[in-house]
Every structure is written in structure tokens, then in C-alpha cells.
Design a protein around this motif. Structure first.
Motif, mmCIF file in Angstrom:
data_model
loop_
_atom_site.group_PDB
_atom_site.id
_atom_site.type_symbol
_atom_site.label_atom_id
_atom_site.label_comp_id
_atom_site.label_asym_id
_atom_site.label_seq_id
_atom_site.Cartn_x
_atom_site.Cartn_y
_atom_site.Cartn_z
ATOM 1 N N ALA A 1 8.334 4.547 0.472
ATOM 2 C CA ALA A 1 8.092 3.345 1.280
ATOM 3 C C ALA A 1 6.749 2.716 0.931
ATOM 4 O O ALA A 1 6.613 1.491 0.879
ATOM 5 N N ASN B 1 7.238 0.835 -2.216
ATOM 6 C CA ASN B 1 8.039 -0.378 -2.011
ATOM 7 C C ASN B 1 7.248 -1.493 -1.347
ATOM 8 O O ASN B 1 7.506 -2.682 -1.581
ATOM 9 N N GLN B 2 6.279 -1.131 -0.508
ATOM 10 C CA GLN B 2 5.539 -2.145 0.251
ATOM 11 C C GLN B 2 4.067 -2.249 -0.150
ATOM 12 O O GLN B 2 3.391 -3.210 0.208
ATOM 13 N N GLY B 3 3.561 -1.259 -0.877
ATOM 14 C CA GLY B 3 2.156 -1.251 -1.259
ATOM 15 C C GLY B 3 1.990 -0.763 -2.681
ATOM 16 O O GLY B 3 2.558 -1.349 -3.610
ATOM 17 N N LEU C 1 1.982 1.139 7.399
ATOM 18 C CA LEU C 1 3.243 0.473 7.085
ATOM 19 C C LEU C 1 3.836 -0.200 8.319
ATOM 20 O O LEU C 1 4.389 -1.298 8.241
#
Length: 394
Positions: free
Chosen positions: A215, A218-220, A184
Motif C-alpha cells: 500500500a 501504491n500511494q507513496g 496512509l
């Protein structure tokens, strides 16, 4: 398409991951008819059973099986819990989705699993196409990682993410968490990391990694083959390892004890013809014994930095010698059904055979026979008309 989606959602709750009888039924009859047959709404003839037997033999999935009738008894206790519309609504509420092999978003590298391909994937995260295997690397290892393992994992994951690779791992404590966190931080692509769960994606597990997994979502992507609300059992941890291996072109074991789930992931990667890397450690460290075992047996290539891992992921890396190491035992030689039954047993309270049938998704005869085997091994004990696991099995 919607009917097939509902059928696969229901089947993923009815059947345990990698239930080869169920997967063969879906392959032969299609998802919609497979669900009708599995729930007793549609009768079947001897031809179907012969086709399934032939498919299982073709894929060497089982040496023998008790027939479709036995499988129907095993699935029956879970039929009342089927609510695919509710499960799909839960995913929509979480901002996620369920994908099936007919979808454009389905990762085609899972086709390499053949008969063992999951029925569907429950997906929590951004709606972006998952990377092809050539752009994904799995980093796995011990939950009780050392400072050395944490440092190496951080360097590898950060650098690989900087190079545009997606880091795949299992969301657990230790090496997995360090891999996700560093990916991340270093991610330069649209999907820096993927976490593959053993339980439902509605609840981030382990709870201590909730912020990290949020997280990742949210990003992956956070993925699972079991529906929302499913518990992360030992059996499901072992089965999800094949998905981690299949999603990536390379599986790197950073730290692993002599017997470790990470070695199980490495074995799946080898079986799929994927490259395996292992990070060497101190000969005095028990946490590196599994890595040294892979290197000694020829099952892995020694890797020390992200450049060497990226080389394994490149086309030139596919020509590396491919010696197979022996398969490590999952739990002292227990069968998969015994593992499922052991997971269903409680440590402090006794459960009836009927309750165990429902929780484990196994037939009564299978449960009674399995309890006998577990009792002989000292892993289960009868108490007050019920059964519970022993401290030895914990």
C-alpha cells in the motif's frame, strides 16, 4: 547518462552502503571509471590514491585506511554477481525505477550527507517528486511497541499527514508500521508516506508487513540504496537509518529502549543538524527509556502532539538549541566490517572463509582477522573447518 546509471547500479551491488573507500573512489574518479577500477578493467596511479586519502581526511570519514589495493580485494568476490541490466529490468518489471544524483527526481536533501550520500536509490512506487525535507517528518521507534506507543504514533502520523507532511519510517513492525498505516489513512498530499528498506525493494520485508508496504508503494514510495535481491542485514539496517534522518527535517522517536536502532536514527539526525523530538512515556516503561535518555541528555525536544512536531519542522524551529548527545554503540563496540562479517555468519551451519568473503564482500585477511575478534567475544565459533555464529550473537 545511461552509462553512469549502469555503473551506479553495478556499484551499489559491488559495495556495501556507506563503504567510504568506494564512495570516495566514485567522488574522485566518477562512477564509470570507479567501476572500471573496482573491477580491475582500468589501472590507477598513486595520484588517485592520494586524492582519495585527502578526501577521506577532509571528511573525517576514517582515521586510517589500508589503501585502494585492500578495497579491491574486498570487492573482488562480488564482481561475478554484477548484472546491472538485469537489476534495472527487475525494477522496470515491478513498476519502479532507479534514480541517481544527476536525476531531477533525486531528493536534494540527501546532498547533506556529503561523502556518505548513497550511490543511487532503488525506488518502488508512484513516480512523483519526493517532498523536500521541510515537508517530511520521520517517526521511528521500537519494534515491540506498546499500546501507548501505537496510539501516540497513530495520532501523530495521521495528523501530520492531514497537515500535508510526508511521514518517513523504516517499514518494520511496531512504531514504523503504525506510522505508515496512519499516514496512509490521513494523507491529504500526493505522497503521504515513505518506507526506507534495509534490503532490496523487490521483496517487502518483513513479510508480515507485505500488504502494508504494498500500500505504501501504491500511494507513496518504498526506497533502498541496495539493489533488488539484497538481504536486509543488521549492518544495512543501521546504515539505512541515515537515509531516514536525511530525508526529513525532524526525526521523532516515539518509543525506544535504552539501546535501540531508533536512537541511531536520532544520532544521524543530530549529526546532520536536523531537529530531533522525543515522546515522553511512563518512567516504569522500558520502551520509553531511550526517549527519556534523549530528553535528559539534551539531544531531543519533548513533543506530545503533531502541532509541536510541525513547529520543529518550520523555519522557526531551526533556531532551537542544538546540544549534541553522545553516540550510542551499535553492537558492543564492533567495527562496521565486524558487523558485516557477523551478518554473513549462519547460526546452524558453518561457512568457509571463501564463502564468507563472497557473502560479506570482504577480503580474506579481513575475514580471518574479524573471525578472530568475534571468537574472542564469544560471537563466532570454528566448527568442522568452517565458522558459524553463536547463540549469544543472535
Amino acid at each position: 547518462m545511461q552509462n553512469e546509471r549502469l555503473a551506479r547500479a553495478a556499484l551499489s551491488r559491488l559495495m556495501e552502503p556507506q563503504d567510504v573507500a568506494g564512495l570516495a573512489l566514485v567522488h574522485v574518479a566518477g562512477a564509470e571509471d570507479a567501476l572500471r577500477i573496482a573491477t580491475g578493467q582500468l589501472s590507477y596511479g598513486p595520484g588517485l590514491e592520494q586524492d582519495i586519502t585527502g578526501l577521506l581526511a577532509e571528511h573525517s570519514a576514517v582515521t586510517s585506511w589500508a589503501g585502494l589495493g585492500a578495497a579491491l580485494k574486498r570487492w573482488a568476490p562480488r564482481i561475478p554477481d554484477l548484472a546491472p541490466e538485469r537489476d534495472l529490468a527487475t525494477m522496470q518489471r515491478l513498476g519502479g525505477r532507479m534514480i541517481i544524483p544527476a536525476d531531477g527526481l533525486w531528493p536534494r536533501q540527501l546532498d547533506d550527507l556529503g561523502l556518505h550520500q548513497p550511490i543511487c536509490l532503488w525506488w518502488r512506487g508512484v513516480e512523483l517528486e519526493l517532498p523536500p525535507a521541510a515537508k517530511a517528518v520521520a517517526l521511528v521507534g521500537s519494534r515491540d511497541s506498546t499500546s501507548y506507543g501505537a496510539s501516540v504514533t497513530g495520532d501523530l502520523a495521521y495528523s501530520l499527514a492531514q497537515k500535508g507532511f510526508t511521514v518517513v519510517s523504516g517499514g518494520a513492525y511496531g512504531i514504523d508500521a503504525h506510522a505508515h498505516r496512519a499516514a496512509l489513512a490521513g494523507g491529504s498530499g500526493a505522497m503521504p508516506t515513505i518506507a526506507v528498506m534495509a534490503g532490496g525493494v523487490d521483496r517487502f520485508y518483513p513479510s508480515g508487513n507485505e500488504d502494508l508496504l504494498r500500500a505504501v508503494a501504491n500511494q507513496g514510495a518504498v526506497l533502498a540504496e541496495v539493489p533488488p535481491g539484497s538481504a536486509p542485514t543488521r549492518y544495512r539496517f543501521l546504515q539505512r537509518n541515515r537515509l531516514i534522518a536525511a530525508l526529513a527535517s525532524v526525526t521523532v522517536v516515539v518509543e525506544a529502549r535504552w539501546r535501540s536502532g531508533a536512537l541511531n536514527t536520532a544520532h544521524h539526525a543530530e549529526t546532520l543538524g536536523r531537529a530531533v523530538g522525543a515522546v515522553p512515556g511512563s518512567v516504569h516503561s522500558a520502551n520509553s527509556a531511550g526517549c527519556h535518555r534523549l530528553l535528559r541528555d539534551g539531544g531531543a525536544v519533548c513533543v506530545t502532539d503533531a502541532g509541536e512536531v510541525a513547529e520543529l519542522a518550520s523555519p522557526s524551529g531551526q533556531s532551537l538549541p542544538d546540544e549534541k548527545s553522545g553516540q550510542s554503540a551499535d553492537h558492543d563496540g564492533l567495527t562496521l566490517e565486524d558487523l558485516i562479517l557477523l551478518d554473513a555468519l549462519l547460526l546452524r551451519a558453518a561457512s568457509s572463509v571463501e564463502k564468507l568473503c563472497s557473502v560479506a564482500g570482504l577480503g580474506a585477511e579481513t575475514v580471518r582477522a574479524g573471525l578472530g575478534r568475534l571468537a574472542l567475544l564469544g560471537l563466532a565459533v570454528s566448527e568442522k573447518g568452517g565458522w558459524k555464529r553463536t547463540k549469544q550473537s543472535a
